[in-house]
Design an enzyme around this catalytic site. Structure first.
Site, PDB file in Angstrom:
ATOM      1  N   HIS A  95     -26.138   7.090  12.050  1.00 12.57           N
ATOM      2  CA  HIS A  95     -24.791   6.077  12.512  1.00 12.57           C
ATOM      3  C   HIS A  95     -24.133   5.630  11.109  1.00 12.57           C
ATOM      4  CE1 HIS A  95     -22.970   2.123  13.396  1.00 12.57           C
ATOM      5  NE2 HIS A  95     -23.131   2.460  14.712  1.00 12.57           N
ATOM      6  N   GLU A 152     -17.514   8.139  16.484  1.00  5.42           N
ATOM      7  CA  GLU A 152     -17.392   6.773  16.032  1.00  5.42           C
ATOM      8  C   GLU A 152     -16.492   6.677  14.857  1.00  5.42           C
ATOM      9  OE1 GLU A 152     -20.478   4.016  17.976  1.00  5.42           O
ATOM     10  OE2 GLU A 152     -21.300   4.607  15.953  1.00  5.42           O
TER      11      GLU A 152
HETATM   12  P1  PGA Z   1     -18.933  -1.919  17.970  1.00  2.00           P
HETATM   13  O1  PGA Z   1     -20.146  -0.865  17.390  1.00  2.00           O
HETATM   14  O2  PGA Z   1     -19.160  -1.687  19.672  1.00  2.00           O
HETATM   15  O3  PGA Z   1     -19.521  -3.183  17.488  1.00  2.00           O
HETATM   16  O4  PGA Z   1     -17.671  -1.702  17.343  1.00  2.00           O
HETATM   17  C1  PGA Z   1     -20.334   0.539  17.943  1.00  2.00           C
HETATM   18  C2  PGA Z   1     -21.298   1.133  17.119  1.00  2.00           C
HETATM   19  O5  PGA Z   1     -21.448   0.905  15.813  1.00  2.00           O
HETATM   20  O6  PGA Z   1     -22.159   1.991  17.601  1.00  2.00           O
END
Ligand code: PGA
Length: 227
Positions: A95, A152
């Protein structure tokens, strides 16, 4: 099949975990095309597993948000996959918050993927466009075949503004070129109940990774229903 993954990040106390599952259980409506994955913080994983068994929710399984790149051994503070493999089917790795605040490298993340495969836990590897190719190239060839990838974009995470669907499609298509054809690719970044269907509707997107909107069980159940 679509994966809808709840990443609680570093949130909630022990007693809130029970409340979350109870509330979610009341409002959740399983759908055959959705697999729900809930990833609580490490200390709550075994309680969450007990609770899930008790509630007997269809198509809901557990994940963790990270894992050690090492096996069991003298690695103070680390959580090896062998400690949680009995109760989790998935693990988020790489992440962007781990990369930014814990300075994780492509190689460390590749080692985590290797550890997960040896334990039979499915990795959900997070990437952003600038380094997706490099991160995927750092994996062992044999680790490419059993992998979920989550795209992401950094600026969309936690900002309240998801990336434009056209741009998501463009990048997801690009990432797909580095992966075996069967690899599910998820989108994450400010997905909420009211926009989930838009992102899940993008061709090539096979699921969603949800941060903020997964903390509220009602919101997350609604999101899973509407997506
Ligand atoms: P968010 O986070 O939905 O709060 O934007 C997504 C993530 O970091 O997996």
């Amino acid at each position: 099949m679509n994966y809808i993954v709840a990443n609680w990040k570093s949130n909630k106390k022990f007693d809130e975990v029970w409340v979350w599952f109870d509330e979610f259980g009341k409002q959740y409506q399983p759908r055959p095309e959705h697999e729900i994955v809930v990833a609580p913080p490490f200390p709550f994983v075994f309680e969450a597993s007990k609770k899930l068994k008790e509630l007997d929710l269809d198509r809901v399984s557990l994940g963790v948000q990270d894992v050690s790149p090492f096996p069991f051994g003298a690695y103070t503070g680390a959580v090896s996959v062998g400690m949680v493999a009995e109760v989790v089917n998935y693990a988020i790795v790489g992440h962007s918050e781990r990369r930014e605040y814990f300075h994780e490298t492509h190689q460390e993340i590749a080692n985590k993927v290797e550890q997960l495969h040896e334990a039979g836990v499915m990795p959900i590897l997070c990437v952003d466009a600038p380094y997706a190719r490099e991160q995927i190239a750092a994996l062992r060839k044999e680790d490419l075949d059993k992998l979920i990838v989550a795209y992401e974009p950094l600026e969309a995470i936690g900002s309240g503004t998801p990336q434009e669907p056209e741009e998501v499609k463009r990048v997801v298509d690009e990432i797909a070129e580095y992966l075996p054809e069967s690899t599910p690719i998820l989108y994450g970044g400010s997905v909420k109940p009211d926009n989930a269907h838009i992102y899940l509707g993008i061709e090539g997107v096979n699921g969603l990774l949800i941060g903020g909107a997964s903390l509220d069980p009602g919101k997350f159940a609604t999101l899973a229903k509407q997506a």
